[in-house]
Design an enzyme around this catalytic site. Structure first.
Site, PDB file in Angstrom:
ATOM      1  N   LYS A   1      12.972  12.237   2.605  1.00 24.57           N
ATOM      2  CA  LYS A   1      14.168  11.615   3.247  1.00 24.57           C
ATOM      3  C   LYS A   1      14.069  10.555   2.299  1.00 24.57           C
ATOM      4  CE  LYS A   1      15.548   9.862   7.646  1.00 24.57           C
ATOM      5  NZ  LYS A   1      15.117  10.074   9.074  1.00 24.57           N
TER       6      LYS A   1
ATOM      7  N   SER B   1      18.591  11.888  12.259  1.00 27.91           N
ATOM      8  CA  SER B   1      19.276  11.518  11.024  1.00 27.91           C
ATOM      9  C   SER B   1      18.445  12.191   9.743  1.00 27.91           C
ATOM     10  CB  SER B   1      18.787   9.941  11.051  1.00 27.91           C
ATOM     11  OG  SER B   1      17.368   9.601  10.726  1.00 27.91           O
TER      12      SER B   1
ATOM     13  N   SER C   1      15.070  11.929  15.239  1.00 25.35           N
ATOM     14  CA  SER C   1      15.637  12.299  13.791  1.00 25.35           C
ATOM     15  C   SER C   1      14.924  13.381  12.981  1.00 25.35           C
ATOM     16  CB  SER C   1      15.622  11.160  12.987  1.00 25.35           C
ATOM     17  OG  SER C   1      16.273  10.186  13.427  1.00 25.35           O
TER      18      SER C   1
HETATM   19  C1  LIG Z   1      13.101   5.849   8.406  1.00 22.56           C
HETATM   20  O1  LIG Z   1      11.741   5.902   8.481  1.00 22.56           O
HETATM   21  C2  LIG Z   1      11.301   5.749   9.753  1.00 22.56           C
HETATM   22  C3  LIG Z   1       9.989   6.226   9.969  1.00 22.56           C
HETATM   23  O2  LIG Z   1       9.062   4.984   9.739  1.00 22.56           O
HETATM   24  C4  LIG Z   1      12.112   6.453  10.939  1.00 22.56           C
HETATM   25  O3  LIG Z   1      11.787   6.457  12.022  1.00 22.56           O
HETATM   26  C5  LIG Z   1      13.471   5.580  10.768  1.00 22.56           C
HETATM   27  O4  LIG Z   1      14.417   6.363  11.456  1.00 22.56           O
HETATM   28  C6  LIG Z   1      14.003   5.594   9.374  1.00 22.56           C
HETATM   29  N1  LIG Z   1      14.894   4.292   9.103  1.00 22.56           N
HETATM   30  C7  LIG Z   1      15.783   4.200   8.397  1.00 22.56           C
HETATM   31  C8  LIG Z   1      16.379   2.683   8.548  1.00 22.56           C
HETATM   32  O5  LIG Z   1      16.177   4.957   7.499  1.00 22.56           O
END
Ligand SMILES: *[C@@H]1O[C@H](CO)[C@@H](O)[C@H](O)[C@H]1NC(C)=O
Ligand SMILES: *[C@@H]1O[C@H](CO)[C@@H](O)[C@H](O)[C@H]1NC(C)=O
Ligand SMILES: *[C@@H]1O[C@H](CO)[C@@H](O)[C@H](O)[C@H]1NC(C)=O
Ligand SMILES: *[C@@H]1O[C@H](CO)[C@@H](O)[C@H](O)[C@H]1NC(C)=O
Length: 489
Positions: A112, A203, A227
């Protein structure tokens, strides 16, 4: 090590799974091998018998990405060094004695786009604001993946800033990933590979879509609240949201260290366990600990307890009422600012900078009409005062009176719920969950089933999820059903 106990338990479980999958392998050996839908064990078997190289595997995936990514848009960037890494893996395999390499050695993985890599790939959470920023080092989980010999194939698309920028942006929309398109539900932006118009959820949608569509073997996602579990459910793949703290968050763009967690998104439970083992630092040769921890594996059949109620679930499911929303906006400002300060170079150094950047971009009429109201609210927060501290206490109490009490009073191993609706209950407590494909509706849109539990209950959850998967074997590869206008008009 903060969580030695669950890590030990993993050892056992995954070596059990290894035995299981090797047994199935010999049975399927006679079938013609196809990279599509292949498990990592099947791929390793091909490696072992010199029927496949990592280079061929990466080339296959690059071709698939070339063919499919313009339809589903799951991937933001491909690693220009992937073929080189594959070549290196092939050389290492030739030089090693058989069986001495990790299960992920030579296996391509997608990350991701909020997981830092210190290489040619950008780490941007889907936002142009972070394009050109340089991270100080690989994320903790990436270091472990490299050590295991995995090939970093690229970065996956996501809800920009993991959906934390605005509630108006549709699932799977990021400015970078949408390539100039304004809408999610139109071709050219992130799509559910089963039914292109269906909600891919978010997400970590790009990670789920990419493994579902066979553009990679395995992937990593992250979860603050739903997510990993939700896009896994919507795209018919297996997602494990580990207990918070089991996987390192270092080098991952944060929302809330109280809730953030990194986990695998794969096509099978076994593959997800292999990836999880690699990122929690599992050593497969630790036979002694493996034997010792075997007592943690439950035996016997399951007893189903139906019709239970989590106390105050209505409050927990409404993040405004529970206080989760206030906690997250307060934490986000603190931790995103800390992350941005640590970057070697970056166009933005604070949440205020990001907000200003987004304003400027809107002025330039670039791909940006969803606003940033969550950012604006977060910017008004000022750390943890009395109100915010009380909110955290309240969240803890909701968890104790809710899931913890229910699980303990009824002596439950796992809580089984449809889809990913349970996500907030797991999120506020830092509890683990696993999503497994459970079926497809009449339009062909996938849905999953979720197994959730208390902290460190991954071994039990994995065993239950694996049993469910093996008993149902319901997952099928996507057919990219075309956009159905009737669904949205
Ligand atoms: C990316 O990483 C965190 C996990 O540490 C996740 O929970 C979060 O949704 C994400 N944050 C962003 C800003 O993309
Ligand atoms: C990273 O972003 C830069 C633009 O800042 C771009 O030139 C480069 O190609 C990107 N890297 C990859 C691997 O796509
Ligand atoms: C749970 O709630 C439902 C609906 O409110 C109720 O019918 C049911 O009896 C409750 N179950 C238990 C075990 O309290
Ligand atoms: C959550 O609760 C607030 C306050 O009672 C209400 O205004 C809002 O509509 C609720 N949200 C949802 C999604 O039900």
């Amino acid at each position: 090590m903060a969580f030695p106990h669950p890590i030990l338990s993993f050892l056992i479980l995954s070596s059990t799974l290894l035995t299981l999958s090797q047994t199935t392998l010999s049975a399927t050996d006679t079938h013609k091998f196809s990279i599509k839908e292949a498990t990592t064990s099947e791929i390793q078997n091909q490696f072992k018998h010199n029927k496949l190289t990592s280079k061929q595997l990466v080339k296959f995936y690059l071709d698939e990405i070339h063919k499919l990514n313009s339809i589903v848009n799951g991937i933001i960037e491909v690693n220009p060094d992937a073929l080189y890494q594959a070549h290196k893996a092939d050389k290492e395999r030739q030089a090693e004695l058989r069986g001495s390499l990790s299960r992920l050695h030579g296996i391509p993985i997608l990350l991701k786009d909020n997981i830092s890599t210190k290489d040619k790939l950008n780490t941007t959470a889907g936002s142009f604001a972070l394009l050109g920023s340089i991270v100080p080092q690989d994320a903790g989980v990436v270091k472990k993946l490299r050590k295991a010999g995995a090939i970093i194939l690229g970065k996956t698309n996501l809800n920009e800033w993991a959906g934390f920028r605005s509630l108006n942006a549709p699932n799977g929309w990021s400015a970078r990933g949408s390539q100039g398109k304004r809408q999610c539900f139109s071709l050219g932006t992130l799509q559910n590979p089963y039914v292109l118009s269906a909600d891919p959820c978010g997400s970590s949608s790009g990670s789920a879509i990419s493994v579902a569509a066979n553009m990679v073997s395995v992937s990593l996602g992250t979860e603050t609240d739903g997510s990993i579990l939700c896009p896994s459910s919507s795209n018919s793949v297996v997602g494990i949201k580990p207990t918070v703290g089991l996987t390192s968050r270092s080098g991952v763009i944060p929302i809330s260290p109280r809730q953030d967690t990194i986990g695998p998104i794969c096509r099978t439970v076994t593959d997800a366990v292999y990836v999880l083992d690699a990122i929690v630092g599992f050593d497969p040769k630790d036979a002694k600990a493996t034997r010792k921890a075997s007592k943690f594996i439950p035996h016997g059949g399951a007893i189903l307890v139906d019709n239970l109620n989590i106390s105050n679930v209505d409050i927990i499911l409404n993040s405004t009422v529970s206080g989760e929303a206030l906690a997250l906006v307060t934490e986000f400002k603190l931790y995103i600012n800390a992350y941005l300060e640590e970057l070697v170079t970056s166009p933005v150094r604070s949440l205020a900078d990001i907000i200003a950047f987004n304003d400027k971009v809107s002025d330039l009429e670039m791909i940006d009409e969803f606003g940033q109201e969550i950012f604006l609210i977060s910017e008004t927060t000022n750390g943890f005062g009395d109100v915010e501290k009380q909110v955290l206490k309240n969240l803890k109490k909701l968890s104790e009176d809710g899931l913890v009490k229910l699980m303990k009073e009824n002596k439950l191993d796992a809580l089984v719920t449809p889809g990913a609706d349970i996500a907030p209950v797991l999120a506020i407590g830092g509890f683990p969950g696993i999503n497994v494909p459970a079926g497809y509706d009449t339009k062909g849109v996938p849905f999953g089933i979720n197994f959730g539990g208390l902290k460190g209950s991954e071994p039990k959850l994995i065993e239950i999820a694996y049993s469910f998967e093996q008993a149902t074997k319901i997952r099928k590869p996507p057919s990219f059903k075309p956009y159905d206008y009737k669904l949205t008009i």
